[in-house]
Design a protein around this motif. Structure first.
Motif, mmCIF file in Angstrom:
data_model
loop_
_atom_site.group_PDB
_atom_site.id
_atom_site.type_symbol
_atom_site.label_atom_id
_atom_site.label_comp_id
_atom_site.label_asym_id
_atom_site.label_seq_id
_atom_site.Cartn_x
_atom_site.Cartn_y
_atom_site.Cartn_z
ATOM 1 N N GLY A 117 0.834 -1.191 0.000
ATOM 2 C CA GLY A 117 0.000 0.000 0.000
ATOM 3 C C GLY A 117 0.869 1.241 0.000
ATOM 4 O O GLY A 117 1.908 1.273 0.673
ATOM 5 N N TYR A 118 0.443 2.260 -0.756
ATOM 6 C CA TYR A 118 1.232 3.474 -0.948
ATOM 7 C C TYR A 118 0.382 4.715 -0.695
ATOM 8 O O TYR A 118 -0.773 4.769 -1.134
ATOM 9 N N ARG A 119 0.982 5.709 -0.046
ATOM 10 C CA ARG A 119 0.358 7.019 0.076
ATOM 11 C C ARG A 119 0.383 7.703 -1.279
ATOM 12 O O ARG A 119 1.086 7.268 -2.201
ATOM 13 N N GLN A 120 -0.309 8.830 -1.377
ATOM 14 C CA GLN A 120 -0.320 9.585 -2.637
ATOM 15 C C GLN A 120 1.064 10.074 -3.028
ATOM 16 O O GLN A 120 1.361 10.219 -4.211
ATOM 17 N N ASP A 121 1.948 10.290 -2.043
ATOM 18 C CA ASP A 121 3.304 10.752 -2.367
ATOM 19 C C ASP A 121 4.249 9.601 -2.721
ATOM 20 O O ASP A 121 5.434 9.812 -2.940
ATOM 21 N N GLY A 122 3.722 8.365 -2.791
ATOM 22 C CA GLY A 122 4.525 7.205 -3.166
ATOM 23 C C GLY A 122 5.150 6.461 -1.999
ATOM 24 O O GLY A 122 5.736 5.391 -2.188
ATOM 25 N N THR A 123 5.042 6.991 -0.793
ATOM 26 C CA THR A 123 5.603 6.325 0.383
ATOM 27 C C THR A 123 4.852 5.024 0.663
ATOM 28 O O THR A 123 3.620 5.003 0.675
ATOM 29 N N VAL A 124 5.599 3.951 0.912
ATOM 30 C CA VAL A 124 4.997 2.667 1.257
ATOM 31 C C VAL A 124 4.487 2.747 2.695
ATOM 32 O O VAL A 124 5.234 3.094 3.603
ATOM 33 N N VAL A 125 3.202 2.428 2.888
ATOM 34 C CA VAL A 125 2.624 2.471 4.232
ATOM 35 C C VAL A 125 2.362 1.081 4.799
ATOM 36 O O VAL A 125 2.256 0.906 6.008
ATOM 37 N N ILE A 126 2.271 0.088 3.929
ATOM 38 C CA ILE A 126 2.048 -1.294 4.370
ATOM 39 C C ILE A 126 2.614 -2.236 3.319
ATOM 40 O O ILE A 126 2.490 -1.990 2.112
ATOM 41 N N THR A 127 3.304 -3.269 3.776
ATOM 42 C CA THR A 127 3.813 -4.312 2.888
ATOM 43 C C THR A 127 3.374 -5.648 3.454
ATOM 44 O O THR A 127 3.178 -5.777 4.665
ATOM 45 N N GLY A 128 3.238 -6.614 2.601
ATOM 46 C CA GLY A 128 2.832 -7.908 3.130
ATOM 47 C C GLY A 128 2.818 -8.999 2.090
ATOM 48 O O GLY A 128 3.104 -8.790 0.905
ATOM 49 N N THR A 129 2.458 -10.159 2.580
ATOM 50 C CA THR A 129 2.280 -11.347 1.758
ATOM 51 C C THR A 129 1.022 -12.050 2.226
ATOM 52 O O THR A 129 0.831 -12.239 3.430
ATOM 53 N N ILE A 130 0.178 -12.385 1.282
ATOM 54 C CA ILE A 130 -0.987 -13.208 1.591
ATOM 55 C C ILE A 130 -0.753 -14.550 0.917
ATOM 56 O O ILE A 130 -0.577 -14.632 -0.297
ATOM 57 N N THR A 131 -0.712 -15.588 1.724
ATOM 58 C CA THR A 131 -0.507 -16.936 1.203
ATOM 59 C C THR A 131 -1.870 -17.555 0.943
ATOM 60 O O THR A 131 -2.742 -17.542 1.818
ATOM 61 N N ILE A 132 -2.039 -18.062 -0.276
ATOM 62 C CA ILE A 132 -3.268 -18.780 -0.596
ATOM 63 C C ILE A 132 -2.922 -20.239 -0.861
ATOM 64 O O ILE A 132 -1.819 -20.554 -1.326
ATOM 65 N N TYR A 133 -3.857 -21.104 -0.520
ATOM 66 C CA TYR A 133 -3.689 -22.517 -0.801
ATOM 67 C C TYR A 133 -4.510 -22.837 -2.048
ATOM 68 O O TYR A 133 -5.700 -22.523 -2.122
ATOM 69 N N ILE A 134 -3.856 -23.444 -3.009
ATOM 70 C CA ILE A 134 -4.491 -23.796 -4.275
ATOM 71 C C ILE A 134 -4.675 -25.306 -4.324
ATOM 72 O O ILE A 134 -3.746 -26.063 -4.013
ATOM 73 N N SER A 135 -5.885 -25.725 -4.710
ATOM 74 C CA SER A 135 -6.171 -27.161 -4.828
ATOM 75 C C SER A 135 -7.004 -27.403 -6.082
ATOM 76 O O SER A 135 -7.533 -26.473 -6.693
ATOM 77 N N GLU A 136 -7.100 -28.665 -6.444
ATOM 78 C CA GLU A 136 -7.928 -29.066 -7.584
ATOM 79 C C GLU A 136 -9.397 -28.915 -7.190
ATOM 80 O O GLU A 136 -9.771 -29.201 -6.053
ATOM 81 N N LYS A 137 -10.213 -28.484 -8.140
ATOM 82 C CA LYS A 137 -11.654 -28.478 -7.906
ATOM 83 C C LYS A 137 -12.106 -29.925 -7.883
ATOM 84 O O LYS A 137 -11.622 -30.744 -8.675
ATOM 85 N N PRO A 138 -13.037 -30.244 -7.012
ATOM 86 C CA PRO A 138 -13.536 -31.625 -7.020
ATOM 87 C C PRO A 138 -14.270 -31.934 -8.326
ATOM 88 O O PRO A 138 -14.894 -31.032 -8.909
ATOM 89 N N THR A 139 -14.163 -33.146 -8.764
ATOM 90 C CA THR A 139 -14.888 -33.541 -9.977
ATOM 91 C C THR A 139 -16.347 -33.751 -9.611
ATOM 92 O O THR A 139 -16.667 -34.271 -8.538
ATOM 93 N N ARG A 140 -17.208 -33.328 -10.511
ATOM 94 C CA ARG A 140 -18.648 -33.467 -10.257
ATOM 95 C C ARG A 140 -19.102 -34.833 -10.729
ATOM 96 O O ARG A 140 -18.800 -35.253 -11.841
ATOM 97 N N LYS A 141 -19.855 -35.476 -9.866
ATOM 98 C CA LYS A 141 -20.408 -36.797 -10.224
ATOM 99 C C LYS A 141 -21.722 -36.612 -10.934
ATOM 100 O O LYS A 141 -22.555 -35.806 -10.541
ATOM 101 N N SER A 142 -21.925 -37.388 -11.968
ATOM 102 C CA SER A 142 -23.168 -37.275 -12.766
ATOM 103 C C SER A 142 -24.310 -37.963 -12.107
ATOM 104 O O SER A 142 -24.251 -38.909 -11.446
#
Length: 157
Positions: free
Chosen positions: A132-157
């Motif tokens: 996140g940056y202020r209007q003057d370009g100064t960084v006000v917040i830095t971070g990392t958001i970790t997401i877990y990625i998985s396969e979508k379950p297969t749909r049964k007919s």
């Protein structure tokens, strides 16, 4: 043109009057707490999102700066837009963790960015870099958001 539903919607709505504002409201309604920061998505493409949080009384803390949780809300929204605009159709994602550092006072409108590695969209963890940056370009917040990625379950007919 992409076959990603969110990018298709984004491109379509941007052609309308006030399209950017409308798209931002539509996306923010996916998680109602996003609406509290009144975000404006200014750029969205695979693996990148930029949005702005206006500094206003409703998101300020006791010292008149944008509240830390409002900033985190913006980070999470930008990350969510990156994930939805980037993930292959056969995969799904869920947030797993978030680390942030507050680096300066957020005393103006705040520009938030989220960026993901284009080669990271496979089963397992993916770290999305958020800032996140202020209007003057100064960084006000830095971070990392970790997401877990998985396969979508297969749909049964």
């Amino acid at each position: 043109m992409t076959d990603n539903y969110l990018l298709k919607l984004h491109h379509k709505v941007l052609k309308w009057p006030f399209g950017r504002q409308l798209f931002s409201r539509l996306f923010a309604s996916k998680a109602p707490y996003f609406k509290s920061i009144k975000p404006l998505i200014t750029e969205l493409r695979p693996n990148f999102c930029e949005l702005t949080i206006p500094k206003r009384k409703a998101v300020q803390n006791h010292i008149g700066t944008v509240h830390a949780i409002a900033l985190c809300n913006g980070l999470e929204m930008a990350m969510g837009a990156v994930a939805e605009a980037s993930i292959p159709k056969h995969l799904r994602w869920i947030p797993k963790g978030m680390t942030v550092n507050y680096t300066a006072k957020a005393d103006s409108d705040i520009r938030i960015t989220a960026e993901a590695d284009p080669n990271g969209w496979h089963v397992g963890d993916l770290a999305v870099v958020v800032n996140g940056y202020r209007q003057d370009g100064t960084v006000v917040i830095t971070g990392t958001i970790t997401i877990y990625i998985s396969e979508k379950p297969t749909r049964k007919s």
